[in-house]
Design an enzyme around this catalytic site. Structure first.
Site, PDB file in Angstrom:
ATOM      1  N   ARG A 242      40.747  40.251  37.412  1.00  0.00           N
ATOM      2  CA  ARG A 242      41.390  39.740  38.630  1.00  0.00           C
ATOM      3  C   ARG A 242      42.884  39.584  38.343  1.00  0.00           C
ATOM      4  O   ARG A 242      43.277  39.191  37.233  1.00  0.00           O
ATOM      5  CB  ARG A 242      40.821  38.374  39.036  1.00  0.00           C
ATOM      6  CG  ARG A 242      39.426  38.395  39.637  1.00  0.00           C
ATOM      7  CD  ARG A 242      39.390  39.003  41.037  1.00  0.00           C
ATOM      8  NE  ARG A 242      38.052  38.981  41.636  1.00  0.00           N
ATOM      9  CZ  ARG A 242      37.153  39.967  41.547  1.00  0.00           C
ATOM     10  NH1 ARG A 242      37.429  41.075  40.884  1.00  0.00           N
ATOM     11  NH2 ARG A 242      35.977  39.861  42.143  1.00  0.00           N
ATOM     12  N   GLU A 271      46.571  41.440  46.832  1.00  0.00           N
ATOM     13  CA  GLU A 271      45.916  42.718  47.119  1.00  0.00           C
ATOM     14  C   GLU A 271      45.841  42.886  48.620  1.00  0.00           C
ATOM     15  O   GLU A 271      45.396  41.943  49.283  1.00  0.00           O
ATOM     16  CB  GLU A 271      44.522  42.761  46.497  1.00  0.00           C
ATOM     17  CG  GLU A 271      44.574  42.758  44.974  1.00  0.00           C
ATOM     18  CD  GLU A 271      43.212  42.914  44.313  1.00  0.00           C
ATOM     19  OE1 GLU A 271      42.209  43.124  45.035  1.00  0.00           O
ATOM     20  OE2 GLU A 271      43.148  42.819  43.086  1.00  0.00           O
ATOM     21  N   HIS A 290      41.924  48.370  43.276  1.00  0.00           N
ATOM     22  CA  HIS A 290      40.683  47.592  43.081  1.00  0.00           C
ATOM     23  C   HIS A 290      39.427  48.437  43.367  1.00  0.00           C
ATOM     24  O   HIS A 290      38.678  48.157  44.302  1.00  0.00           O
ATOM     25  CB  HIS A 290      40.701  46.329  43.963  1.00  0.00           C
ATOM     26  CG  HIS A 290      39.777  45.262  43.439  1.00  0.00           C
ATOM     27  ND1 HIS A 290      40.034  43.916  43.565  1.00  0.00           N
ATOM     28  CD2 HIS A 290      38.585  45.337  42.782  1.00  0.00           C
ATOM     29  CE1 HIS A 290      39.043  43.220  43.025  1.00  0.00           C
ATOM     30  NE2 HIS A 290      38.154  44.074  42.539  1.00  0.00           N
TER      31      HIS A 290
END
Ligand code: NAP
Length: 324
Positions: A242, A271, A290
């Site tokens: 993360r 993000e 991601h």
């Protein structure tokens, strides 16, 4: 008849159908209309009275959401193994169960971690760009060189399901040593001869540092200016965990000033990463959007598991993957 069915809210329209179809057999499923995260206001309005929420890591599940849903809410099913978007304490206080998707995405995420590591160390985006734009003049001995895994020391921060799966893959590249940092000793480390070390020792010794620990208060910005300064100047940093595990400005500074050699990131803060982020301008940084678990089969299995978690909780049965 239909009023007796469970009410489930799904936070985006493009969740893999196989899971949604399972829910539809037994529940009334209301879905946000777009293939993008549901806007917060719409989310809060839409969940009043539901029994379950099928969400993703883009949806913050906090006190406000739980209040908006109401006391009948039984379960949150997230299509992720990470749970830093969910207020666990608040869910537990209210008896709301949480389903997540461990194990089924481990191999896909480990594969992507290896792909990102090699893409970064062997400078693939830069090399392809050069080949396409005339920079490939002739074979040259120092052209597009980077650090190799053969004989390297690899440091794993977090040695759980994904960390171990990455270590097994790393080992097959003839690495010299695998180190790991986590709170507990892992018996599984024996399989690849991984050695438990302190965080500082891992930073100092590793040619590649791979982050596979969850984002929890103790790991928030674990990688700060001082951590990057302890790493080798030749080190490659890879994060598929993360974005919150690092101070991103400190990483940018370390990359701009060659304090470390390069970085590969599948996760960022925020993000999506804004297009004007300095990270996109740096040649020694690879940023992916991601996609750790993004194989077709894995995403389908994750969706089915999310649905199975929700259905089990609604029927007061044991959930296949409950976050306890
Ligand atoms: P896991 O099996 O729970 O492993 C987590 C590891 O981190 C364990 O080794 C744990 O060991 C360690 N850890 C926990 N707290 C720590 C702390 N405070 N300090 C140091 N180490 C700590 O989880 P997993 O399935 O491998 O998943 C790991 C993470 O990967 C997820 O939380 C998620 O954020 C991320 N992920 C990303 C993607 C992607 O698409 N990029 C996909 C899947 C998962 P100890 O408890 O002994 O410390």
């Amino acid at each position: 008849m239909s009023s007796a069915r469970f009410q489930v809210y799904v936070t985006r329209s493009d969740m893999p159908e196989c899971g949604i179809d399972l829910l539809k057999k037994e529940c009334n499923v209301k879905t946000w209309k777009d293939a993008s995260p549901v806007p917060r206001e719409e989310f809060l309005k839409s969940i009043a009275g539901v029994d379950a929420i099928y969400c993703s890591l883009s949806d913050k599940i906090d006190e406000e959401v739980l209040d908006a849903a109401g006391p009948q809410l039984k379960v949150i099913g997230t299509i992720s193994v990470g749970y830093d978007h969910i207020d666990l304490k608040e869910c537990r206080k209210r008896g709301v169960k949480i389903g997540y998707t461990p194990n089924v995405l481990t191999d896909a995420t480990a594969e992507l971690t290896m792909a990102l590591l090699l893409t970064t160390s062997r400078r693939l985006p830069e090399a392809q760009q050069d080949a396409k734009t005339g920079g490939w003049v002739s074979w040259a001995p120092k052209y597009m060189t980077g650090p190799g895994l053969n004989g390297a020391t690899v440091g794993m921060v977090g040695y759980g399901r994904i960390g171990q799966a990455v270590a097994r893959r790393v080992k097959s590249f003839n690495t010299a040593k695998i180190l790991y940092f986590s709170r507990s000793e892992r018996i599984e480390a024996l399989e690849v001869g991984a050695i438990k070390v302190s965080f500082d020792e891992l930073l100092k010794e590793s040619d590649f540092v791979i982050v596979c620990a969850p984002l929890v208060p103790e790991t928030k910005e674990l990688f700060n200016k001082s951590a990057f300064e302890k790493m080798k100047r030749s080190a490659v940093f890879v994060n598929t965990s993360r974005g919150g595990l690092l101070d991103q400005d400190a990483l940018i500074y370390a990359l701009e000033n060659n304090i470390i050699w390069g970085a590969g990131l599948d996760v960022t803060t925020p993000e999506p990463l804004p297009l004007d982020s300095p990270l996109f301008k740096l040649k020694n940084c690879v940023v992916l959007p991601h996609i750790g678990s993004a194989t077709i089969g894995t995403r389908n299995t994750m969706s089915e598991l999310t649905a199975a978690n929700i259905l089990a909780a609604l029927h007061n049965a044991e959930m296949p993957a409950e976050l306890k």
